[in-house]
Motif scaffolding. Sequence first.
Motif, mmCIF file in Angstrom:
data_model
loop_
_atom_site.group_PDB
_atom_site.id
_atom_site.type_symbol
_atom_site.label_atom_id
_atom_site.label_comp_id
_atom_site.label_asym_id
_atom_site.label_seq_id
_atom_site.Cartn_x
_atom_site.Cartn_y
_atom_site.Cartn_z
ATOM 1 N N THR A 1 20.425 -2.756 -14.679
ATOM 2 C CA THR A 1 20.737 -3.640 -13.551
ATOM 3 C C THR A 1 20.859 -5.069 -14.091
ATOM 4 O O THR A 1 20.478 -5.350 -15.226
ATOM 5 N N SER A 2 21.360 -5.981 -13.256
ATOM 6 C CA SER A 2 21.521 -7.373 -13.669
ATOM 7 C C SER A 2 20.191 -8.045 -13.947
ATOM 8 O O SER A 2 20.138 -9.079 -14.632
ATOM 9 N N LEU A 3 19.097 -7.457 -13.448
ATOM 10 C CA LEU A 3 17.778 -8.015 -13.726
ATOM 11 C C LEU A 3 17.412 -7.884 -15.201
ATOM 12 O O LEU A 3 16.527 -8.585 -15.695
ATOM 13 N N GLY B 1 22.874 -16.225 -16.076
ATOM 14 C CA GLY B 1 24.302 -16.424 -16.291
ATOM 15 C C GLY B 1 25.026 -15.167 -16.703
ATOM 16 O O GLY B 1 26.230 -15.205 -16.985
ATOM 17 N N PHE B 2 24.312 -14.014 -16.730
ATOM 18 C CA PHE B 2 24.920 -12.732 -17.079
ATOM 19 C C PHE B 2 24.585 -11.707 -16.000
ATOM 20 O O PHE B 2 23.537 -11.784 -15.350
ATOM 21 N N VAL B 3 25.491 -10.739 -15.845
ATOM 22 C CA VAL B 3 25.268 -9.633 -14.901
ATOM 23 C C VAL B 3 25.548 -8.330 -15.635
ATOM 24 O O VAL B 3 26.193 -8.309 -16.691
ATOM 25 N N CYS B 4 25.030 -7.245 -15.099
ATOM 26 C CA CYS B 4 25.173 -5.932 -15.736
ATOM 27 C C CYS B 4 26.442 -5.239 -15.245
ATOM 28 O O CYS B 4 26.592 -4.954 -14.046
ATOM 29 N N CYS C 1 27.832 -12.409 -10.186
ATOM 30 C CA CYS C 1 27.814 -11.322 -9.202
ATOM 31 C C CYS C 1 28.628 -10.140 -9.688
ATOM 32 O O CYS C 1 29.505 -10.281 -10.562
ATOM 33 N N VAL C 2 28.309 -8.987 -9.173
ATOM 34 C CA VAL C 2 29.087 -7.773 -9.419
ATOM 35 C C VAL C 2 29.758 -7.335 -8.128
ATOM 36 O O VAL C 2 30.888 -6.858 -8.129
ATOM 37 N N SER C 3 29.062 -7.534 -7.036
ATOM 38 C CA SER C 3 29.618 -7.192 -5.718
ATOM 39 C C SER C 3 29.248 -8.292 -4.732
ATOM 40 O O SER C 3 28.446 -9.192 -5.030
#
Length: 343
Positions: A224-226, A231-234, A244-246
Amino acid sequence: MKSIYAAVVLAVVLVHLTEAEDVQCPSCPPGYNLQCVKSVACESDADCAAGSVCVDGSCLLGQCESDADCPSGYECTDNLQCVESTGCKTSKDCASGFVCVEGSCVKGSCADDTDCPPGYECKGLECVPAGCKTSLDCAPGFVCVGGSCVAGECVSDSDCAPGYTCSDDRQCIESEGCTSSTDCASGFVCVDGSCVEGSCVDNTDCPPGYECKGLECVPAGCKTSLDCPGGFVCVGGSCVAGECVSDSDCAPGYKCSDDRQCIKSEGECGNNADCLHGYICNPRRLECEPGNCGNDADCPEKYVCNTNKERCFPNPCKWNRDCPPLYVCQSANQCRPGKYKPV
């Protein structure tokens, strides 16, 4: 008989002139120099007989033309004789290797700091490396240790090239190896006993959210993005730049753009002030969209400025309506000239 008498008179005159304080005669016959001796033209002392020097193109009896022709501690008098110096005003009055101190020429290279080159100061009549804060304050071949410039090329290992360490006598010598990365210079890590270029050996050398790959810290794999740094997402198990991803990753009234940035969502703007930089509020759709521009810098990331319409357009494009008039969006996702004209 007359010639012998004339020679005796001339010899007496010459002896008198060499002992006199004033070498200039009140009046000499034509063709005679200021010492009332028949002139002999010259360009240098070598053109003159022994006991004479070349002065202003004429050979004159004497030992010197200037103080520089005399030994240390002596000066040249008006009658061209070297006599013991009676004193000095500046170091220029002294011979080479001597300086003027309290009216006397003494052996030394400086009288004060102004006589020394940059990075040196005058101590004990000699120019020595000056006090310092860092080695940059010292002359080449010296480093700053305890506020003084001392001979050497390094203070610590970081001053040496990779693979070299600073010895006790402040010289960079080839390193015999390393036991940990702390033995290596900045930008290098210890691998198998040798310092090699890199930022990490294992994940413990990297900040949270990063892992060590190929001796460099890179965003770590994620679920997950956690799991990613700020400044980064999964995305697809990897940490990529974005916020963001969604849409659910964005605040209420915002949606996630194609470049993973949260922007004002449709129906949420009433005027341009409600939109982010580079966006304007479409009055018909009440949606923030790339807006007015004068150049590409006025547009959001991955948009370019169409200076004819002063509007930002996607680059690359997704739909024909993303392109300027008389352009279409082709398979390479680039706006190219075409017959389509957006409404």
